[in-house]
Design a protein around this motif. Sequence first.
Motif: not given
Length: 823
Positions: A128-156
Motif C-alpha cells: 500500500a503506497l500513498p500517491v504523492p500530491g493526491t488523496r489516494g493510495c496505490l494497492l498491489a497484491v502479489g502471490e509470489r512466495p518471495a513477495g515484492f523485492g527491491p526492484d518490485d518496490r521501486t517499480a511500484l
Amino acid sequence: MTDVVDADTGATRSDSAPPRAEIALKTVTAAPASPERTRRVLEQALVFSGAALAAVYLQGDDGRTLCLAESAGVPRTLYGLREGYPVDGLSPLAEAHRTGHPLWLGPAELAGFPDARRMPVQDLHLAALPVPGTRGCLLAVGERPAGFGPDDRTALTLVAEALARTAGPAAGPGAADSGTPHGNAFSLAMDSGRVEVGDDLLDLFGLEREAFDGRVETLLGLTVPEDLPSLMSVVEAGHMSIGERELEFRVLRPDGPPRWLRLRGRLLPGGEGRPVRLAGTVADASALRPEVTDVARVQKLAAALATAGTVRDVGQAVVAALRKPLRADRIALAELENDRLVVTVLDPPAPESWPELWQSEWRTEWPDAPVRAMPTLAGALRDGRARIWPAGSADLEPALAEVGPGGLAVLPLPGVGRMAGACLIGWDTPHDFGPDERALLTASAGLAGQALTRAHAFDAEHELVAMLQRQLLPRRLPKLPGGVAVARYLPATAGLEVGGDWYDVIPLPDHHVALVIGDVQGHSAGAATLMGQMRTALRAYAAEGHPPDVVVAHANRLLMELETDLFATCCYVDVDMEAGTAWCVRAGHPPPVLRHPDGATDIAEADGGPPLGVLDRAEFPMTPLRLLPGTVIALTTDGLVESAELDIDTGLDRLAHELSVSDPAHLGLVADALLGNAHRGDDVALLLMRYDGMAVRPLREGWTVWRVPEAARHARRFTKRSLRAWGVPAEAMDTALLVVSELVTNALVHTDGRVRLDLTLIHRRLRIAVTDTSPRTPVKPTHLGWESTGGRGILLVEAMSDAWGTVPVSGGKQVWCELQLAY
C-alpha cells in the motif's frame, strides 16, 4: 538475443526492471488524457512488479472513505478486497494513507489486520503506497512466495508517482465528474433522477438542448421497450454497490431503425450534502451492431484473412469480424493437429472466462481443447457441417454447454482435403439464431478454414527457418580477459522471412579477441544458410592465426567460390586485450562506434573494402584503433542506423549520441536502450564490448630453436633462464623443462623448417607453445611395446600437463600445453 534471462525467475530484474518501468510509465503518462490512461498506468505495475492485482483508491468527497477508482489484473473479489475503506479504519490502505509511508506486508503481517479473514488466499503479499500530491493510495497484491523485492518496490513507487501525474493534485472519485459534463458525458443524481448531459449525448438521443428538461425519464422514454428493464437496473441504485457499470441498449429514431448506444459509468458515493451519482459516458455503438446480413462484413473478413500470415493472425481476424457484431461472449479458434485441437486464440483470454474443464487443461498461454471430453465436437468435425445449439439444449456435455449457456455455434473449418480446425462461439444470455446469421457463420467458416491451412504451412516453414537461424547464432558469448561483451538480435516485423544478420565473438591466442558482425543480403532461408557458412568460415580462418585482412580476404574468396547471387557485408575487429589496441577491417559494412571513458564518441574512420562476394581480388585495408580502459566498441548492422526515412550518416550520429549518454557499467541495459527505438523494417544485430584492461598482464618470452644436435639442451636452458627471471623457484621447473624437451625434440625430428618456442606465465600458470611448419598433428600411439623406439613423448606431455592440444597456424601448426606451477 543473448544475455537475457527469463523475467519470471527474477534473475535479471535488478538490471532492467526499474529503468524499463520508468520508460514505459513516461510513455503512458505522456499520452493524451483519456478514461483508459489510469488503467494503463496500473497495468505497468502488473508487468514490472509481478503483482496479480493493482488498484488505486481515492478519498471520497466526504473525506471519510477511500473509494476504488480503477483497478487492473485479476478481479479484486478473488482477494476479498472492498470497494471502499474508512479513512480512520484498521486497514493497510488506511494506515498508509494516514502515515504517508508505504506498507510492505507479507502473510504474517496481514494476519494482524481485521480484514485478513475475508481473504480466501492466505499466502499473499500486499503493498500500500500513498500517491504523492493526491488523496489516494496505490494497492498491489502479489502471490509470489518471495513477495515484492527491491526492484518490485521501486517499480511500484514509480507507478504511484505516475498515478500522481495522471490523477492530478485534487483527484478524487468525483473530481473528473464535477461541473457540467461535456461531449457525451453525463452525471445522474440517483435520489432525484436529475441528469446533467453533454451536447453530444443529446445528439445521440435526437434531442435539442432547449427541448431537454433534465429528467432521466425523458431519456428512458426514447429507448426500445425491450431494453428498458436492463437500463432501469442500472439507473436504480437501491440494490447496487459502488463500482463500474456497462451495457448496450437501443434508442428509437423517427427516420430509421433503432440506434445502438453503449453506456459506461461508475456509481460514486455521495459526499457531504451530495447524493449518490452515476457518472459516465454514452457512445454510439451502432457501428459494431449492423445487420448480420451485410455482405460487406464477409468481404471485410475475406480481406483480413488474405493478409493474415500466421495462424494467430487468422484467429484474431475471425474474432474481430464475429465477436462484437454477433454480441458473442466468447470465441475459441483451434487448429486440428491429428486428433488434437490446439487452441490458437481465445477471446476473452482470461482462464476464469472459460469452463472449469478448460482451465484444468491450461498449458501456458492457451489450453489444449479437451476433445476427449467433448464427443459432440468430435462428431461435428467428422461431419464437417456447422451446428448450432440454442439455450437450454440438453444434449451437450458440460465442457461445451458452459462455453455458451445461452447458445452455442460450432463451426468446423474446412481446409484443402482435410479439416483444418474448429471455431466455437458462445453466448451467456439466450441468443436467437436467425437465417442471415447462420449464413454469415457458414461463409466465415469456409473462409477461415482456407486461411488456416495457408497459415499453418507458412508457420511451419517460418519456424523451420527461424530455428535454423537460432542454431547458427551463438547461444552465449565467451568470458573475455579484461572485457565484457553483450549482443542482441532483433528480427524484423515488416516481413516474416528471417534475415542474414549475424554476430560472433572469437577468443584467440595471446589474449586476442575477434569481434565480428555481418549481414547477408536478403531475407530468406538461403540468406540464413549463407550467414551460417560465413560465420563458420570467419571463425575457422581466425583460429588459423591469420591477420584480420587475410581472414576477411579468405572469406571473400570462399563466398565467390560458392557461386551464389547473394553478397554479404562484414566488420571484423581484432582486439589485443593486453595492449589495448585493435585492428579493424570493413567489407561494405557500417564502421564501429567508439565510446571513450569520458563519454565522448567517435565513428571510427576505418577504410573499407567492397562487400564480400562482389570482387574476386578485393583488398581489405586494416585501420588501427586505440582503446583506453572503459572504452566501449559498438558494432551494428544497417537495420539500426538506416531505413527508408533515415540515411546512414544520420543514423550513425544518432547511435553515437545515444551511446554517449548511456552508462557503460550496465552494458546489457545499454544494448536494450539502443534497440528501444529501432526501425523494425529490417533485422538488427548489435554487438557491444567494453574494454576494461587486464589487471595482470602475462609474462612472455620467445626463442627460435636452432637445428643443432644440442637444440633440446639449448631450449631447456632458455626455459630455465626465463623462469628464473620470472621468480619461479628451481624445484618448480622440472616438469616444465621435461615438457619443453619433449615438444622441441618432437618438432625437430618430425618436421622441417623453422621451429619456435614461446613461454607465457600468468597467475602461476605456464603455457608452453612450440610452432613448426608442418600441418600434421602429432599422433598419440595406441600401443607401445618394449622394443618401440618412439611415440612416448606425446604420452609424457599428456601425463605431465593440465591441458594440451594443437591449433593450426598460418603455414603450420602449434602444439601447446599448460602447467600449473606449484610454488
